[in-house]
Design a protein around this motif. Structure first.
Motif, PDB file in Angstrom:
ATOM      1  N   UNK A 155      50.777  30.696  10.599  1.00  0.00           N
ATOM      2  CA  UNK A 155      51.756  29.232  10.759  1.00  0.00           C
ATOM      3  C   UNK A 155      50.456  27.816  10.884  1.00  0.00           C
ATOM      4  N   UNK A 156      48.652  29.107  11.147  1.00  0.00           N
ATOM      5  CA  UNK A 156      47.990  28.128  11.110  1.00  0.00           C
ATOM      6  C   UNK A 156      47.922  27.584   9.214  1.00  0.00           C
ATOM      7  N   UNK A 203      61.181  34.096  24.319  1.00  0.00           N
ATOM      8  CA  UNK A 203      60.603  35.959  24.070  1.00  0.00           C
ATOM      9  C   UNK A 203      59.100  35.810  24.353  1.00  0.00           C
ATOM     10  N   UNK A 204      58.251  35.421  23.227  1.00  0.00           N
ATOM     11  CA  UNK A 204      56.880  35.827  23.017  1.00  0.00           C
ATOM     12  C   UNK A 204      56.206  35.292  23.257  1.00  0.00           C
ATOM     13  N   UNK A 258      55.856  36.659  27.332  1.00  0.00           N
ATOM     14  CA  UNK A 258      55.681  38.155  27.072  1.00  0.00           C
ATOM     15  C   UNK A 258      54.323  38.130  26.967  1.00  0.00           C
ATOM     16  N   UNK A 259      53.649  37.672  25.984  1.00  0.00           N
ATOM     17  CA  UNK A 259      52.576  37.458  26.070  1.00  0.00           C
ATOM     18  C   UNK A 259      52.056  37.229  27.440  1.00  0.00           C
ATOM     19  N   UNK A 293      51.302  28.582  18.557  1.00  0.00           N
ATOM     20  CA  UNK A 293      52.048  30.061  18.201  1.00  0.00           C
ATOM     21  C   UNK A 293      53.448  28.981  17.857  1.00  0.00           C
ATOM     22  N   UNK A 328      57.105  41.269  19.095  1.00  0.00           N
ATOM     23  CA  UNK A 328      56.253  41.266  19.448  1.00  0.00           C
ATOM     24  C   UNK A 328      55.082  40.987  18.886  1.00  0.00           C
ATOM     25  N   UNK A 359      45.926  29.384  21.013  1.00  0.00           N
ATOM     26  CA  UNK A 359      46.902  30.502  19.509  1.00  0.00           C
ATOM     27  C   UNK A 359      48.110  30.365  20.363  1.00  0.00           C
ATOM     28  N   UNK A 396      51.944  39.472  29.669  1.00  0.00           N
ATOM     29  CA  UNK A 396      50.996  40.795  29.392  1.00  0.00           C
ATOM     30  C   UNK A 396      49.846  40.543  29.960  1.00  0.00           C
ATOM     31  N   UNK A 416      60.392  33.078  20.320  1.00  0.00           N
ATOM     32  CA  UNK A 416      59.571  32.079  20.415  1.00  0.00           C
ATOM     33  C   UNK A 416      59.118  31.921  22.321  1.00  0.00           C
TER      34      UNK A 416
END
Lengths: 245, 83
Positions: free
Chosen positions: B67-68, A228-229, A232-233, A184, B57, A180, A236, A226
């Motif tokens: 998006x899928x 950043x995400x 970030x993920x 993404x 976030x 995922x 995390x 994107x």
């Protein structure tokens, strides 16, 4: 054949935004293609390397009061380190390198659409390895910083540890993380690329100057978010896996 | 019964259109997240940057399902697995 409506509007080539091979060679009997993704990555690598060498030379005669290039480089590094510090706490210094590299590469890749390149991150072959790297780091941290017993308990988590019927579901949800994560980034950048290609391909005569606004959204804003995400993920997941250690 | 290529292609296009309906969910979700983000900034303007990054976030994660759907549509239109 193919996208009939798109083709009928005159000279629109759906290959213009797809990955296409440039030349192929034989690698131990396998047919290996060099695609435009490789070319884009190479150009980005050269850009980043030249920047790094320039900064490295500049820092040999670093001053207490930074100015010029030294100022820019310090700004970038402090920003990246600040992001890592904020979300990883005291484990942060170990991950400055990885997250920083990831951030810079993904950001430059995403906004390379402005330079007329096809963004390398719009190729699943680029984002999946990054997802897998994150996956490896997460599980390395998990195995290293939790006791095997606690790990087992965690993997059976809603059920008691002697009844591991929830184990397969937890394993599947672990395996879904890199997929995922990479899908993404890939789908976001790909949709931006296709949207821009459609605008330029279908509205040939009308697409003057105003697509710049779309570039700001699809390339700069979406690309930065994107990036950043993704970072970030990654952070995390890693700090969750490390626990308090 | 066998269908010719054009029929399958047309059905793929309809399927692609149906697949991007998946965008409704993330749209609603992102809107809710943005609304709550705005409310949170109103209550506590000092924490604006924290709220902003958390909201972005969450929105980006919520976006994934949409998006899928988009990806399925892209596959149906450009890779044409059924033809």
């Amino acid at each position: 054949m193919g996208c009939g409506i798109l083709l009928s509007s005159g000279g629109f080539d759906s290959n213009s935004f797809m990955i296409h091979g440039i030349f192929k060679y034989s690698f131990f009997g396998h047919e290996v293609w060099i695609t435009n993704t490789h070319v884009s990555i190479l150009i980005i690598l050269i850009l980043l390397t030249v920047f790094a060498i320039l900064v490295g030379n500049r820092f040999k005669k670093a001053e207490m009061e930074p100015k010029g290039l030294q100022n820019v480089a310090e700004l970038i590094v402090e920003f990246l380190d600040g992001i890592v510090d904020k979300s990883m706490g005291k484990a942060a210094p170990r991950y400055y390198n990885y997250i920083g590299t990831l951030f810079v590469f993904i950001l430059v890749s995403n906004i390379s659409g402005l330079l007329g390149l096809r963004p390398p991150t719009a190729d699943y072959g680029v984002t999946l390895p990054m997802g897998i790297l994150t996956f490896i780091l997460v599980h390395y941290a998990e195995v290293r910083y939790t006791k095997p017993k606690d790990l087992w308990k965690d993997k059976c988590s809603p059920m008691p540890p002697w009844l591991p019927i929830w184990l397969p579901i937890n394993i599947i949800s672990d395996l879904a993380v890199p997929i995922s994560l990479s899908l993404r980034l890939f789908a976001n950048v790909l949709s931006g690329t296709i949207m821009m290609a459609l605008v330029y391909g279908l509205l040939k005569w009308i697409a003057l100057a105003w697509p710049a606004a779309l570039h700001v959204y699809f390339d700069l804003f979406s690309g930065a978010i994107q990036t950043y995400v993704f970072c970030m993920l990654t952070m995390t997941y890693i700090s969750n896996a490390r626990g308090d250690a | 019964m066998d269908f010719n290529e054009n029929f399958v292609l047309g059905c793929s296009a309809i399927g692609a259109g149906l697949a991007v309906i998946a965008g409704i969910g993330p749209g609603v979700g992102q809107g809710i997240a943005a609304g709550h983000g705005a409310a949170a900034v109103g209550r506590n303007p000092g924490a604006r940057s924290e709220i902003m990054s958390t909201m972005l976030l969450g929105q980006a994660v919520a976006e994934t399902t949409g998006l899928y759907g988009l990806l399925v549509a892209m596959l149906l239109l450009f890779v044409k697995p059924l033809v």
